[in-house]
Design a protein around this motif. Structure first.
Motif, PDB file in Angstrom:
ATOM      1  N   GLY A 137       0.801  -1.215   0.000  1.00  0.00           N
ATOM      2  CA  GLY A 137       0.000   0.000   0.000  1.00  0.00           C
ATOM      3  C   GLY A 137       0.833   1.264   0.000  1.00  0.00           C
ATOM      4  O   GLY A 137       0.558   2.206  -0.756  1.00  0.00           O
ATOM      5  N   THR A 170      -0.860  -2.454  -6.260  1.00  0.00           N
ATOM      6  CA  THR A 170      -2.212  -2.995  -6.147  1.00  0.00           C
ATOM      7  C   THR A 170      -2.127  -4.461  -5.775  1.00  0.00           C
ATOM      8  O   THR A 170      -1.361  -5.220  -6.376  1.00  0.00           O
ATOM      9  CB  THR A 170      -2.968  -2.841  -7.487  1.00  0.00           C
ATOM     10  N   LYS A 194      -6.614  -5.936   4.344  1.00  0.00           N
ATOM     11  CA  LYS A 194      -6.806  -4.847   5.306  1.00  0.00           C
ATOM     12  C   LYS A 194      -5.560  -3.967   5.397  1.00  0.00           C
ATOM     13  O   LYS A 194      -5.656  -2.737   5.441  1.00  0.00           O
ATOM     14  CB  LYS A 194      -7.125  -5.401   6.695  1.00  0.00           C
ATOM     15  N   MET A 239      -4.698  -0.180  -3.196  1.00  0.00           N
ATOM     16  CA  MET A 239      -5.915  -0.704  -3.814  1.00  0.00           C
ATOM     17  C   MET A 239      -5.896  -2.226  -3.784  1.00  0.00           C
ATOM     18  O   MET A 239      -4.838  -2.843  -3.909  1.00  0.00           O
ATOM     19  CB  MET A 239      -6.012  -0.218  -5.253  1.00  0.00           C
ATOM     20  N   THR A 240      -7.094  -2.820  -3.657  1.00  0.00           N
ATOM     21  CA  THR A 240      -7.210  -4.277  -3.634  1.00  0.00           C
ATOM     22  C   THR A 240      -8.177  -4.757  -4.707  1.00  0.00           C
ATOM     23  O   THR A 240      -9.218  -4.149  -4.929  1.00  0.00           O
ATOM     24  CB  THR A 240      -7.700  -4.770  -2.264  1.00  0.00           C
ATOM     25  N   ARG A 297      -5.142  -1.725   2.248  1.00  0.00           N
ATOM     26  CA  ARG A 297      -6.098  -0.604   2.261  1.00  0.00           C
ATOM     27  C   ARG A 297      -5.750   0.422   3.328  1.00  0.00           C
ATOM     28  O   ARG A 297      -5.831   1.624   3.083  1.00  0.00           O
ATOM     29  CB  ARG A 297      -7.508  -1.122   2.445  1.00  0.00           C
ATOM     30  N   SER A 319     -12.834  -6.068   2.305  1.00  0.00           N
ATOM     31  CA  SER A 319     -11.660  -5.230   2.054  1.00  0.00           C
ATOM     32  C   SER A 319     -11.281  -5.181   0.581  1.00  0.00           C
ATOM     33  O   SER A 319     -10.137  -4.881   0.237  1.00  0.00           O
ATOM     34  CB  SER A 319     -10.478  -5.744   2.885  1.00  0.00           C
ATOM     35  N   ASP A 322     -11.562  -3.401  -3.071  1.00  0.00           N
ATOM     36  CA  ASP A 322     -11.973  -2.213  -3.815  1.00  0.00           C
ATOM     37  C   ASP A 322     -12.666  -2.626  -5.100  1.00  0.00           C
ATOM     38  O   ASP A 322     -13.590  -1.971  -5.558  1.00  0.00           O
ATOM     39  CB  ASP A 322     -10.760  -1.330  -4.124  1.00  0.00           C
TER      40      ASP A 322
END
Length: 181
Positions: A29, A34, A50, A58-59, A53, A76, A78
């Motif tokens: 992150g 990503t 988690k 981005m997940t 983020r 969690s 995106d």
């Protein structure tokens, strides 16, 4: 960079695995990467999502319908990419990542690592898999790979495709070196 993370969905495992997973997620992150993951809300999968983020990353979760129907989809994510089964999940994760990191895991993690490595050996892609060797977790696997290599069962050297890292710093260095090629 989009990095797939293969890991356990079990929650009743050594706390050290969660610490390393959180560290990896934070690194992802904080460095603008990503996460591409299996989209489950359990174990190391949820932990890494988690952490990514929380660190501003981005997940992307790739979620088989059986996981979604069972109420195990991660909150969690995106982006949620639904899929039919585990084979589809592997294909979608591979297609969406630049490289992969394997944290401690079981049969599913091994399946993902070897699917990605095997497809690289025959030229489908040139993406690397990095085993994050938390507390020596992957030592028996690397010994097996060395044995297979010695017996001539692996054509090229397995370390051309699968790298081993002892820390998140090692993961960062390996990925930087591999993607700079």
């Amino acid at each position: 960079m989009k990095i797939a993370v293969f890991c356990s969905a079990n929650s009743d495992i050594d706390a050290g695995y969660f610490e390393a997973t959180e560290q990896l997620g934070r690194w992802l992150g904080e460095n603008g990467h990503t996460l591409v993951f299996g989209g489950c809300n359990l174990g190391l999968m949820e932990c890494v999502a988690k952490a990514v983020r929380k660190a501003g990353g981005m997940t992307i979760g790739v979620v088989p319908t059986i996981i979604e129907r069972g109420g195990k989809a991660s909150p969690s994510m995106d982006v949620c990419i639904p899929c039919d089964n585990l084979s589809d999940r592997k294909d979608l994760m591979l297609a969406r990542c630049d490289a992969a990191v394997a944290l401690p895991g079981g049969l599913g993690t091994l399946d993902e690592v070897f699917t990605m490595a095997a497809s690289a050996t025959i030229g489908y892609h040139h993406k690397k898999v990095v085993l994050l060797n938390v507390g020596g977790f992957w030592n028996t696997l690397t010994a097996l790979l060395d044995d297979l290599q010695q017996k001539g069962m692996i054509r090229s050297h397995w370390t051309d495709i699968i790298k081993v890292a002892d820390s998140v710093e090692d993961v960062a260095r390996i990925l930087a070196d591999e993607l700079a090629l």
